[in-house]
Design an enzyme around this catalytic site. Structure first.
Site, PDB file in Angstrom:
ATOM      1  N   SER A   8     -12.769  23.184 -11.225  1.00 24.67           N
ATOM      2  CA  SER A   8     -12.024  23.246 -12.485  1.00 24.67           C
ATOM      3  C   SER A   8     -12.167  24.635 -13.091  1.00 24.67           C
ATOM      4  CB  SER A   8     -12.572  22.208 -13.465  1.00 24.67           C
ATOM      5  OG  SER A   8     -12.049  22.473 -14.754  1.00 24.67           O
ATOM      6  N   HIS A  31      -8.326  22.623 -10.002  1.00 29.72           N
ATOM      7  CA  HIS A  31      -8.112  21.650 -11.077  1.00 29.72           C
ATOM      8  C   HIS A  31      -7.840  22.411 -12.382  1.00 29.72           C
ATOM      9  CE1 HIS A  31      -8.777  17.618 -12.860  1.00 29.72           C
ATOM     10  NE2 HIS A  31      -9.397  18.244 -13.854  1.00 29.72           N
ATOM     11  N   ASP A  33      -7.105  21.949 -16.329  1.00 28.52           N
ATOM     12  CA  ASP A  33      -7.237  21.002 -17.437  1.00 28.52           C
ATOM     13  C   ASP A  33      -6.340  21.413 -18.596  1.00 28.52           C
ATOM     14  OD1 ASP A  33      -9.299  19.100 -16.602  1.00 28.52           O
ATOM     15  OD2 ASP A  33     -10.614  20.858 -16.524  1.00 28.52           O
ATOM     16  N   MET A  35      -5.208  20.585 -22.249  1.00 28.02           N
ATOM     17  CA  MET A  35      -5.656  19.840 -23.445  1.00 28.02           C
ATOM     18  C   MET A  35      -4.838  20.301 -24.646  1.00 28.02           C
ATOM     19  SD  MET A  35      -9.766  19.978 -23.017  1.00 28.02           S
ATOM     20  CE  MET A  35     -10.587  19.935 -21.410  1.00 28.02           C
ATOM     21  N   HIS A  64      -4.415  18.264 -14.621  1.00 25.77           N
ATOM     22  CA  HIS A  64      -4.958  17.104 -15.347  1.00 25.77           C
ATOM     23  C   HIS A  64      -4.505  17.207 -16.798  1.00 25.77           C
ATOM     24  CE1 HIS A  64      -8.905  15.005 -16.927  1.00 25.77           C
ATOM     25  NE2 HIS A  64      -7.831  14.275 -17.145  1.00 25.77           N
ATOM     26  N   MET A  66      -4.517  16.173 -20.369  1.00 24.41           N
ATOM     27  CA  MET A  66      -5.209  15.457 -21.451  1.00 24.41           C
ATOM     28  C   MET A  66      -4.418  15.710 -22.722  1.00 24.41           C
ATOM     29  SD  MET A  66      -9.053  16.371 -20.239  1.00 24.41           S
ATOM     30  CE  MET A  66      -8.397  17.705 -19.249  1.00 24.41           C
ATOM     31  N   MET A 135     -12.471   9.075 -14.938  1.00 26.63           N
ATOM     32  CA  MET A 135     -13.237  10.069 -15.695  1.00 26.63           C
ATOM     33  C   MET A 135     -14.704   9.645 -15.737  1.00 26.63           C
ATOM     34  SD  MET A 135     -11.350  12.603 -16.582  1.00 26.63           S
ATOM     35  CE  MET A 135     -12.555  13.418 -17.653  1.00 26.63           C
ATOM     36  N   ASP A 173     -14.181  13.162 -12.185  1.00 28.42           N
ATOM     37  CA  ASP A 173     -14.121  14.404 -12.956  1.00 28.42           C
ATOM     38  C   ASP A 173     -15.084  14.308 -14.126  1.00 28.42           C
ATOM     39  OD1 ASP A 173     -13.372  16.711 -14.312  1.00 28.42           O
ATOM     40  OD2 ASP A 173     -11.379  15.981 -14.864  1.00 28.42           O
TER      41      ASP A 173
HETATM   42  C1  DX5 Z   1     -13.272  17.512 -18.907  1.00 28.23           C
HETATM   43  C2  DX5 Z   1     -12.383  18.073 -17.838  1.00 28.23           C
HETATM   44  C3  DX5 Z   1     -13.099  18.450 -16.610  1.00 28.23           C
HETATM   45  C4  DX5 Z   1     -14.104  19.567 -16.768  1.00 28.23           C
HETATM   46  C5  DX5 Z   1     -15.255  19.225 -15.881  1.00 28.23           C
HETATM   47  O1  DX5 Z   1     -12.519  16.899 -19.876  1.00 28.23           O
HETATM   48  O2  DX5 Z   1     -11.393  17.124 -17.487  1.00 28.23           O
HETATM   49  O3  DX5 Z   1     -12.195  18.769 -15.560  1.00 28.23           O
HETATM   50  O4  DX5 Z   1     -13.629  20.817 -16.407  1.00 28.23           O
HETATM   51  O5  DX5 Z   1     -16.293  20.101 -16.126  1.00 28.23           O
HETATM   52  P1  DX5 Z   1     -17.760  19.861 -15.541  1.00 28.23           P
HETATM   53  O6  DX5 Z   1     -17.650  19.805 -14.066  1.00 28.23           O
HETATM   54  O7  DX5 Z   1     -18.519  21.030 -16.045  1.00 28.23           O
HETATM   55  O8  DX5 Z   1     -18.243  18.548 -16.127  1.00 28.23           O
HETATM   56 ZN    ZN Z   2     -10.208  17.519 -15.676  1.00 23.77          ZN
END
Ligand code: DX5
Ligand code: ZN
Length: 223
Positions: A8, A31, A33, A35, A64, A66, A135, A173
């Site tokens: 990620s 990956h 993210d 948000m 991903h 969110m 998750m 994840d």
């Molecule tokens: C959290 C994200 C993850 C995050 C994971 O909401 O969806 O993808 O990057 O980070 P680590 O591996 O540090 O928990």
């Molecule tokens: Zn993620």
């Protein structure tokens, strides 16, 4: 078993993203993210960023979402060239219609479940998806601790996928490290997102190899 390691970039150096992508070229997918400060209390990247990342990344993008209203915004990420687009079950209005649209555009369609979300309503819908993301932390931030209570849900989904004879990738994840990845692999995960475990330190390729080995050492045994 095929093991996929998806670093990620939430944990990467945002001032040098092209270089950071180059450092994980031995991984399977990157990956990304997304948000929106509404579905989760954090804000990251949007569509223009994903369009550009897709142009320069040596490996395919695993997006991903969110975000609220993925029905409206999700298809744009597929059109931007994301290999997979995963939206949250809790946010989607019509998850099946959205998954079909994503597939029609040419992306793999994924559905994500927060730690407290029951998988039951989605087990009959598995043929509509290419990937289920369980998750293993509350979405929103990197660097949190793996929640082991999510593993029974993962194992249930893995059984349902096997019973239906499907090839749905099972992704985890959050809090995935060389210490926790085996727990998730044993429960049935085959696609592992890792942010801090890959980028914290000075050799991401080495960390990817370690994660791969640790997952392979803990094969899944069904029921
Ligand atoms: C959290 C994200 C993850 C995050 C994971 O909401 O969806 O993808 O990057 O980070 P680590 O591996 O540090 O928990
Ligand atoms: Zn993620």
């Amino acid at each position: 078993m095929t093991t996929r390691i998806n670093p990620s970039i939430l944990a990467a150096d945002f001032a040098n993203l092209e270089r950071e992508l180059g450092r994980i070229s031995t991984a399977d997918l990157v990956h990304v993210d997304i948000m929106d400060n509404h579905f989760v209390p954090n804000l990251t990247f949007g569509l223009p960023m994903v369009q550009r990342l897709a142009q320069v990344s040596p490996i395919p993008l695993d997006v991903h979402l969110m975000i609220d209203d993925p029905d409206r915004w999700g298809p744009g990420y597929a059109e931007a060239g994301a290999h997979s687009v995963t939206f949250h079950a809790e946010a989607a209005g019509e998850p099946v219609a959205l998954a079909r649209r994503l597939r029609h555009i040419g992306a793999r369609a994924g559905i994500a479940l927060k730690p407290g979300t029951d998988a039951t309503p989605y087990l009959d819908l598995l043929p509509e998806f290419d990937q289920v993301l369980v998750m293993t932390v509350e979405p929103g931030f990197g660097g949190q601790s793996f929640i082991p209570e999510t593993m029974s849900k993962l194992a249930r989904i893995a059984d349902a996928v096997q019973d239906a004879g499907l090839d749905v990738w099972l992704q985890v994840d959050g809090g995935i490290t060389a210490d926790t990845i085996g727990i998730a692999a044993e429960a049935g995960a085959n696609t592992f997102v890792a942010g801090s475990a890959v980028y914290n330190g000075d050799d991401p390729a080495q960390r990817i190899a370690e994660l791969r080995d640790a997952a392979a050492a803990h094969p899944h045994s069904h029921r």
